[in-house]
Structures are given as structure tokens and as C-alpha cells.
Design an enzyme around this catalytic site. Sequence first.
Site, mmCIF file in Angstrom:
data_model
loop_
_atom_site.group_PDB
_atom_site.id
_atom_site.type_symbol
_atom_site.label_atom_id
_atom_site.label_comp_id
_atom_site.label_asym_id
_atom_site.label_seq_id
_atom_site.Cartn_x
_atom_site.Cartn_y
_atom_site.Cartn_z
ATOM 1 N N TYR A 146 -0.597 -5.779 -11.383
ATOM 2 C CA TYR A 146 0.344 -4.901 -12.091
ATOM 3 C C TYR A 146 -0.075 -4.625 -13.529
ATOM 4 C CZ TYR A 146 3.996 -4.423 -8.658
ATOM 5 O OH TYR A 146 4.718 -4.073 -7.549
ATOM 6 N N LYS A 216 -1.053 -16.996 -3.018
ATOM 7 C CA LYS A 216 -2.074 -16.785 -1.981
ATOM 8 C C LYS A 216 -3.348 -17.505 -2.415
ATOM 9 C CE LYS A 216 -2.551 -14.461 1.236
ATOM 10 N NZ LYS A 216 -2.533 -14.899 2.651
ATOM 11 N N ASP A 250 2.471 -15.552 2.800
ATOM 12 C CA ASP A 250 2.801 -15.047 4.144
ATOM 13 C C ASP A 250 3.661 -16.053 4.918
ATOM 14 O OD1 ASP A 250 0.415 -16.401 3.776
ATOM 15 O OD2 ASP A 250 -0.469 -15.732 5.641
ATOM 16 N N ASP A 274 7.156 -8.920 -5.924
ATOM 17 C CA ASP A 274 7.628 -7.586 -5.573
ATOM 18 C C ASP A 274 8.058 -7.568 -4.101
ATOM 19 O OD1 ASP A 274 8.174 -4.942 -5.890
ATOM 20 O OD2 ASP A 274 6.100 -4.267 -5.721
#
Length: 387
Positions: A146, A216, A250, A274
Site C-alpha cells: 500500500y 504470510k 490463508d 484489507d
Amino acid sequence: MSAITVSADGTLVVPDVVTIPCITGDGIGVEITPVMKAVVDAALDGTGRRIEWLEAPAGEASFEASGEWLPEATLEACRTYHVSIKGPLTTPVGGGIRSLNVALRQALDLYACVRPVRWFEGVASPVREPWKVDMVIFRENTEDVYAGIEWAAGSEEAAKLYRFLHDELGVTQVRFPDSSAFGIKPISREGSRRLVRAACRYAVEHDRPSVTLVHKGNIMKHTEGGFRAWGYELAAEEFPDLTVKDSIADAFLQATLRRPAEHSVIATPNLNGDYISDSLAAQVGGIGIAPGANINYETGHAAFEATHGTAPKYVGQNRANPSSLLMSAVMMLEYLGWQDSADAITRAMAACYREGVATPDLAPSPDVAVSTQGFGEAIIARLGDPR
Ligand code: NAD
């Protein structure tokens, strides 16, 4: 005009009559913002405290009046008065400013995007046990992809960057170098630590059972893995008694559907945050009801906001749901330390949903739906209710 000040130890000093800049917003902002103000004013009535709303122009209306999407005077007001609130703003298409929301966050370094997600009885949900969803997301607001550092495929900059990566750093994994766009993902120790600190402090102050670091790091070992490592480091140093765990993004999204009660406060980098914010909001009734705040806990600057957009298809119909902005105002009252008034609004709104009083998006059936204004009036009528 009475401004909030910040004392040397970082605590807010809030006068009983406080000036709060308010950006009405575009589209349905014109309908939901007056309702939010009326409910807040009613909740403060008789408490000896009051908000002086300072109209701060931004967005389409401002552009039409002055040619400026985000006037410097509005930024200055948000800076001076520390705490502000805003309705949704149109993102100008084709030039001008990239996003007014992003501009405001960057100008005031509002590094923590705070999104509480909880269910209200009576609100339709796509999951079987929505009452088990009760989380507060701390999304890092200033770093990650971002940061906006990227170059288009075919540009001279992309070619130059590729040459540098290939020639200087020995990068050989770019599959199609000539047609690749490139983006840079900065994640720092400093940025990660201040965000995780805010999440841990919130957990302690609100008696929450745990903080989950969502990342992640299995794939992006240095950026997202760094976030995880720095998060644990900070927690061990400053919050040794708090339960801090981590989850890969995930797996986390799957876990929040299957076992949502296992997670309470979430700290996560920007992009994960987000996805997680909208996914969790959907479980409790959607973006019409999810509130948000952008906060810098060191300077005290905070901007509270509706998390949805301007909903152009509902403009002028008096049917938009003001709950997101209203719950953001509740967060603002809590931030000011005016907890009793915040609780009164939450209780009254919960009573409305329990009784089936809602705008068309969340009403049990279209024929019993109330208007935007009608919903505000129903909340005001229930402000004195004990539960
Ligand atoms: P949107 O959130 O405005 O609308 C998407 C859909 O969500 C609407 O069609 C409606 O069905 C529903 N919805 C949203 N808010 C609602 C409410 N309060 N009550 C009832 N239903 C509601 O998203 P969009 O259509 O993609 O964007 C429209 C404009 O808003 C764009 O200019 C976009 O850039 C801007 N936007 C601003 C913000 C912000 O200011 N924070 C956020 C998202 C989008």
C-alpha cells in the site's frame, strides 16, 4: 473552539466542550452524517459534555466549491483538533488525488487502522453462529504494498529496476521481465512494533484474551516473516503476560469461519488487513454496519470513519444505513474517554436490531424497513434504555 491536547506521557486531555472537525462526505454521507451527529448530541445531552462540530470540507462538494479535493485548511483542522470524523468520500477518477482517505492517513501518520467486528442480535448473517465473531482488527496503515511504490509494465523505470535486480542482486526469478510490472513491499521493524504495541495495549486495556499476529511469513520470509518476528519480540519485551499467537493469513481466514471464537485482537500488515476486515464484516452483516478508526497513538491524532463508500445508487433516497458511521462515532467517544455515552448508543442500536428496526439493507422484510432518519430517531428514543 476547544481543542484536545496531548500531555507529555501521551494521554489525551479532553475538555468537556470539545471541537471535532467533521467531514460530511459525498453521496449518502449527506444523509448519514446528520443522523450520526444528532444521535451523538442526544447521547451527550445532560452529561455536562458537548461536541462543537466543525464542518471541514473535502471531496466532491469541496472540489466544486474551491477546486480542491482535500483543502489544506481541513488537514490543518484535523491536525489541530487531533480527533476528527468523516463520512464516505468519492475517490476522484482520472487524476487529482489518489484517495482522500489514504491522503489523510499519510498526512497525519495514522498508522493503526482499527476495525472492531461484532454481531448484533437480529442482523442477518451468512454464517450459523455469528455471535461467536467478536474481534478487533489492527491493520497496519502505512507500509506494505500500500505504500504505492510500483511501476507499470513497459516503463523505463520498470526496465531500470529489473536491470538492477538482475545485474546487481542476481535475481533470476522474474519469468517475463519485458512485460512485468513491479511493486515494492516495505515492512519495517519500527512500523511492525508500533502496530503490534497498539494491538497488545488494546487487548490489555479491554481485558481481551489474546492477540493473533496474521501474516504470510511462510512465503514472504523477510517482510511478513519480519512482521511476525518483530511482533513476538515486542510482545515478549512489553507484554510478557499476554497470550500472543500467530496464524498464516490463508489458514486464518478459514479459521475465522470455522472457529471464530479462538481469535480476539488481530494485528496484521496492510494488505492482509484489507481482506480480513471485509471478510469478517461480511460475517456480521456487511460493510453498512462495520466501523473504523485510523489512529496514531503517539501523537493522539485519530480519524474515525464510515468504512463503506458513497453508495451512489442510494443517494437521495433516505435509505442508507448510518450504523457504520454511528459505530465509528461510538469508537470516537470511547477514545475521548466518554464511555457512558458510547455505551448508551451501542445499547440503543442493539435494541433497534433486536426489535427488527432497521434500514432496508438489514430489515427483516422491506415493508417494515425504516428510513435513515427514522433509524436515527429510533436510536435516540432508546438512549435511556437500561440494556
Ligand atoms: P460502496 O461502499 O459505496 O457501495 C457498495 C454497495 O454497498 C452499495 O451499492 C450498497 O449496496 C452497499 N452499501 C454501502 N454502504 C451502505 C450503507 N451505508 N447502507 C446501505 N448499503 C450500503 O462502494 P463502491 O460503490 O465501490 O464505491 C462508491 C464510491 O465510494 C467510489 O467513489 C469509491 O471510491 C468510494 N469509496 C469510498 C470509501 C471511503 O470513503 N472510505 C470507501 C469505499 C469506496
